[in-house]
Design a protein around this motif. Structure first.
Motif, PDB file in Angstrom:
ATOM      1  N   ARG A 142      -1.319   7.937  -7.165  1.00  0.00           N
ATOM      2  CA  ARG A 142      -1.886   6.630  -7.198  1.00  0.00           C
ATOM      3  C   ARG A 142      -0.979   5.391  -6.261  1.00  0.00           C
ATOM      4  NH1 ARG A 142      -3.793   5.178 -12.783  1.00  0.00           N
ATOM      5  NH2 ARG A 142      -5.229   6.920 -13.277  1.00  0.00           N
ATOM      6  N   GLN A 143      -1.862   4.554  -5.860  1.00  0.00           N
ATOM      7  CA  GLN A 143      -1.347   3.356  -5.351  1.00  0.00           C
ATOM      8  C   GLN A 143      -0.324   2.579  -6.292  1.00  0.00           C
ATOM      9  OE1 GLN A 143      -2.182  -0.337  -5.708  1.00  0.00           O
ATOM     10  NE2 GLN A 143      -0.665  -0.871  -3.987  1.00  0.00           N
ATOM     11  N   PRO A 201       0.852  -1.312   0.154  1.00  0.00           N
ATOM     12  CA  PRO A 201      -0.039  -0.079  -0.073  1.00  0.00           C
ATOM     13  C   PRO A 201       0.836   1.163   0.101  1.00  0.00           C
ATOM     14  CG  PRO A 201       0.236  -0.929   2.297  1.00  0.00           C
ATOM     15  CD  PRO A 201       0.816  -1.748   1.281  1.00  0.00           C
ATOM     16  N   VAL A 202       1.496   1.518  -1.026  1.00  0.00           N
ATOM     17  CA  VAL A 202       2.292   2.851  -1.236  1.00  0.00           C
ATOM     18  C   VAL A 202       1.939   3.520  -2.603  1.00  0.00           C
ATOM     19  CG1 VAL A 202       4.020   2.187   0.258  1.00  0.00           C
ATOM     20  CG2 VAL A 202       4.252   1.579  -2.153  1.00  0.00           C
ATOM     21  N   SER A 203       2.189   4.675  -2.438  1.00  0.00           N
ATOM     22  CA  SER A 203       1.974   5.471  -3.546  1.00  0.00           C
ATOM     23  C   SER A 203       2.984   5.466  -4.638  1.00  0.00           C
ATOM     24  CB  SER A 203       1.480   6.991  -3.302  1.00  0.00           C
ATOM     25  OG  SER A 203       2.473   7.500  -2.758  1.00  0.00           O
TER      26      SER A 203
END
Ligand SMILES: Nc1ncnc2c1ncn2[C@@H]1O[C@H](COP(=O)(O)OP(=O)(O)OP(=O)(O)O)[C@@H](O)[C@H]1O
Ligand SMILES: [Mg+2]
Length: 264
Positions: free
Chosen positions: A154-155, A110-112
């Motif tokens: 965005r992810q 879960p990182v952009s």
């Protein structure tokens, strides 16, 4: 000098060779996965200031070589020197940027996109890992260079395959790594993005960086690389791109009988 790969063609007068010149020096490397010998006696000097293409069939050991350079797999034998240092020191110093093959990445993380690129700045941030203005500026500039500024929040898993590749290339740029390892950065990438990445890698090499890039796109190799390594568990050939692309060499590397049975 036993077991040396054939080396044909002058790679250029100013090519700093191997680790001493700021590049990568791999000596007699062997990597085994259980019973399977993935790399066997690999010796190669990857010079600074040039783009070196790593070519080989599926399973020939390209990704394993990248992982061994990164210290992510433990070799059975041999050594890797990076810009004159051991791997651990080089990695601690943020000297090496690595763009893994897509299959090796957990895209659900879960990182952009911006977070991924900011990871390249960790080595610049000291212990607090708190980004400063210079880090944000480097991330913004890297995103712009791969044309991803608009998708920065965005992810990472929500990007297309080619966009993900470009995000990882941006991470390597933001890192200001002296050495860049790119494992199939063109897989699933459209021609325009490929041209963007090729141009970037060229600029980075011209700036003195060491760039090692694996690719299955042999048509683009002359534009991409200054020299090429053919790998099939060991180094079959290291020299100019034109020599690497000779049919009899590719036949050996890809196990194809393109010579119509004329091989001895
Ligand atoms: N974690 C692993 N465990 C067991 N065997 C592995 C592992 N990773 C790779 N191998 C095997 O080692 C060999 C080299 O794999 P590697 O991924 O380095 O090839 P590659 O040249 O990168 O191939 P591709 O072009 O498909 O990416 C293959 O035979 C592969 O099946
Ligand atoms: Mg691979």
């Amino acid at each position: 000098m036993n077991a040396r790969a054939e080396r044909v063609g002058d790679p250029g007068p100013d090519s700093g060779s191997g680790a001493a010149g700021g590049g990568i020096s791999v000596r007699n490397l062997a990597v085994r996965y259980g019973e399977h010998l993935a790399l066997d006696g690999v010796t190669v000097e990857v010079p600074a200031g040039r783009v070196t293409g790593l070519i080989g069939m599926n399973g020939s050991g390209k990704s394993t070589l990248f992982k061994a350079i990164m210290g992510m797999v433990r070799p059975d034998a041999g050594s890797v020197r990076i810009a004159g240092d051991g791997q651990a020191a080089a990695r601690r110093g943020g000297l090496v940027g690595y763009v893994p093959q897509s299959e090796d990445v957990d895209w659900a993380f879960p990182v952009s996109v911006r977070d991924v690129v900011m990871m390249g700045r960790y080595g610049h941030q000291g212990r607090t890992r708190r980004p400063r203005a210079a880090d944000h500026a480097a991330v913004d500039a890297a995103l712009a260079r791969v044309e991803l500024s608009e998708l920065a929040d965005r992810q990472i898993g929500q990007l297309s395959g080619g966009q993900k590749k470009r995000a990882f290339v941006a991470r390597g740029i933001a890192q200001e790594a002296r050495i860049l390892l790119l494992d199939e950065p063109f897989a699933g990438v459209d021609k325009r993005s490929e041209a963007t990445i090729v141009r970037l890698l060229r600029e980075l090499a011209d700036d003195g960086r060491t760039v090692l890039v694996s690719t299955h796109d042999l048509h683009a190799l002359p534009q991409l690389a200054d020299e090429a390594v053919l790998l099939l568990r060991r180094v079959l050939f290291h020299g100019t791109v034109a020599e690497a692309l000779r049919p009899e060499r590719l036949a050996l590397a890809f196990g194809l009988d393109v010579l119509g049975g004329a091989s001895s």
